[in-house]
Scaffold this motif. Sequence first.
Motif, mmCIF file in Angstrom:
data_model
loop_
_atom_site.group_PDB
_atom_site.id
_atom_site.type_symbol
_atom_site.label_atom_id
_atom_site.label_comp_id
_atom_site.label_asym_id
_atom_site.label_seq_id
_atom_site.Cartn_x
_atom_site.Cartn_y
_atom_site.Cartn_z
ATOM 1 N N ASN A 1 -20.998 16.153 -19.294
ATOM 2 C CA ASN A 1 -21.534 15.268 -18.619
ATOM 3 C C ASN A 1 -21.046 15.684 -17.061
ATOM 4 O OD1 ASN A 1 -23.124 13.758 -20.546
ATOM 5 N ND2 ASN A 1 -21.418 12.410 -20.459
ATOM 6 N N VAL A 2 -21.837 15.486 -16.092
ATOM 7 C CA VAL A 2 -21.126 15.668 -14.384
ATOM 8 C C VAL A 2 -20.664 14.327 -14.206
ATOM 9 C CG1 VAL A 2 -21.788 16.224 -12.318
ATOM 10 C CG2 VAL A 2 -22.756 17.533 -14.035
ATOM 11 N N ASN A 3 -19.483 14.259 -13.600
ATOM 12 C CA ASN A 3 -18.944 12.976 -13.311
ATOM 13 C C ASN A 3 -18.483 13.250 -11.929
ATOM 14 O OD1 ASN A 3 -18.904 11.421 -15.822
ATOM 15 N ND2 ASN A 3 -17.700 13.120 -16.657
ATOM 16 N N THR A 4 -18.563 12.178 -11.046
ATOM 17 C CA THR A 4 -18.162 12.478 -9.649
ATOM 18 C C THR A 4 -16.823 11.703 -9.610
ATOM 19 O OG1 THR A 4 -19.547 10.654 -8.788
ATOM 20 C CG2 THR A 4 -20.502 12.951 -8.712
ATOM 21 N N PHE A 5 -15.889 12.073 -8.657
ATOM 22 C CA PHE A 5 -14.769 10.764 -8.503
ATOM 23 C C PHE A 5 -14.309 11.317 -6.981
ATOM 24 C CE2 PHE A 5 -13.358 15.510 -9.353
ATOM 25 C CZ PHE A 5 -12.346 15.479 -8.498
ATOM 26 N N LYS A 6 -13.345 10.370 -6.753
ATOM 27 C CA LYS A 6 -12.857 10.432 -5.344
ATOM 28 C C LYS A 6 -11.354 9.794 -5.591
ATOM 29 C CE LYS A 6 -13.016 9.623 -0.450
ATOM 30 N NZ LYS A 6 -13.830 9.353 0.762
ATOM 31 N N VAL A 7 -10.638 10.373 -5.073
ATOM 32 C CA VAL A 7 -9.141 9.978 -5.029
ATOM 33 C C VAL A 7 -8.276 10.332 -3.727
ATOM 34 C CG1 VAL A 7 -6.719 10.177 -6.456
ATOM 35 C CG2 VAL A 7 -8.889 10.898 -7.665
ATOM 36 N N ARG B 1 -8.281 5.329 -6.958
ATOM 37 C CA ARG B 1 -9.159 6.171 -7.528
ATOM 38 C C ARG B 1 -10.477 5.433 -7.415
ATOM 39 N NH1 ARG B 1 -6.413 5.791 -12.053
ATOM 40 N NH2 ARG B 1 -5.065 7.508 -11.579
ATOM 41 N N ILE B 2 -11.384 6.005 -7.184
ATOM 42 C CA ILE B 2 -12.739 5.257 -6.658
ATOM 43 C C ILE B 2 -13.742 6.331 -7.776
ATOM 44 C CG2 ILE B 2 -14.656 5.281 -4.991
ATOM 45 C CD1 ILE B 2 -12.174 5.740 -3.154
ATOM 46 N N ASN B 3 -14.505 5.296 -8.366
ATOM 47 C CA ASN B 3 -15.484 5.797 -9.275
ATOM 48 C C ASN B 3 -16.763 5.364 -8.599
ATOM 49 O OD1 ASN B 3 -17.763 5.898 -11.213
ATOM 50 N ND2 ASN B 3 -16.302 5.762 -13.031
ATOM 51 N N PRO B 4 -17.778 6.267 -7.916
ATOM 52 C CA PRO B 4 -19.058 5.869 -7.087
ATOM 53 C C PRO B 4 -19.879 5.547 -7.998
ATOM 54 C CG PRO B 4 -17.943 8.083 -6.417
ATOM 55 C CD PRO B 4 -17.361 7.639 -7.774
ATOM 56 N N GLN B 5 -20.208 6.069 -9.144
ATOM 57 C CA GLN B 5 -21.161 5.508 -10.120
ATOM 58 C C GLN B 5 -21.163 4.090 -10.508
ATOM 59 O OE1 GLN B 5 -19.783 8.645 -11.710
ATOM 60 N NE2 GLN B 5 -21.304 10.192 -11.588
ATOM 61 N N LYS B 6 -19.944 3.685 -10.720
ATOM 62 C CA LYS B 6 -19.666 2.348 -11.190
ATOM 63 C C LYS B 6 -19.335 1.402 -10.334
ATOM 64 C CE LYS B 6 -18.069 3.849 -15.923
ATOM 65 N NZ LYS B 6 -17.024 3.752 -16.922
ATOM 66 N N ARG B 7 -19.320 1.668 -8.997
ATOM 67 C CA ARG B 7 -18.735 1.243 -7.650
ATOM 68 C C ARG B 7 -17.041 0.474 -7.927
ATOM 69 N NH1 ARG B 7 -22.651 0.542 -3.804
ATOM 70 N NH2 ARG B 7 -21.831 -1.445 -3.225
#
Length: 166
Positions: free
Chosen positions: A66-72, A83-89
């Motif tokens: 799957n494609v998973n986006t992230f920001k750290v 650690r930021i999960n944009p999809q799950k906010r």
Amino acid sequence: MTLLALLLAGLASTALGSICCPPSQWEAYQFVTRVDPDGAYEGLQSVSYDALNGRYAVEGNYTSGNVNTFKVIYDYRKNVGYRINPQKRLCETFAMKEEFQDTCVPDGAYFFGPFSFGFGTKVIDTRGYSYVRTKDGVTSKYTAIVSDDICIPVITHKVTSTIAGS
């Protein structure tokens, strides 16, 4: 004979490498391949590097089916990461024990040649180096291609063994 001595002296200093540090702040895109016991991941990420304030941010995506986006965000002055999960906010913090690592090519790195990227008037002249860094018993081998003028990383390849007991 004097010319030969100058040429050999020049080659000797090039082979030993030189200290090369990029500007204190820069941004770049990276293609990343990560392999660990859970599988292989590939992704594209953007990096914002800030040595003045001891932090950097990485944002992007990776694939493992799957494609998973992230920001750290790594804030070394505060010894905390986000650690930021944009999809799950969701945003979670984690403690950081390591120190901020610069992106300088260390003195003694092996110089393996100039390269050019691009064509015509749109060319980036670069230099290639390889070197090894060991920290806390973990050894990483680096290949770095940096811009010839101000040492900004163009390509960085890092191989680190994470196998327990090695």
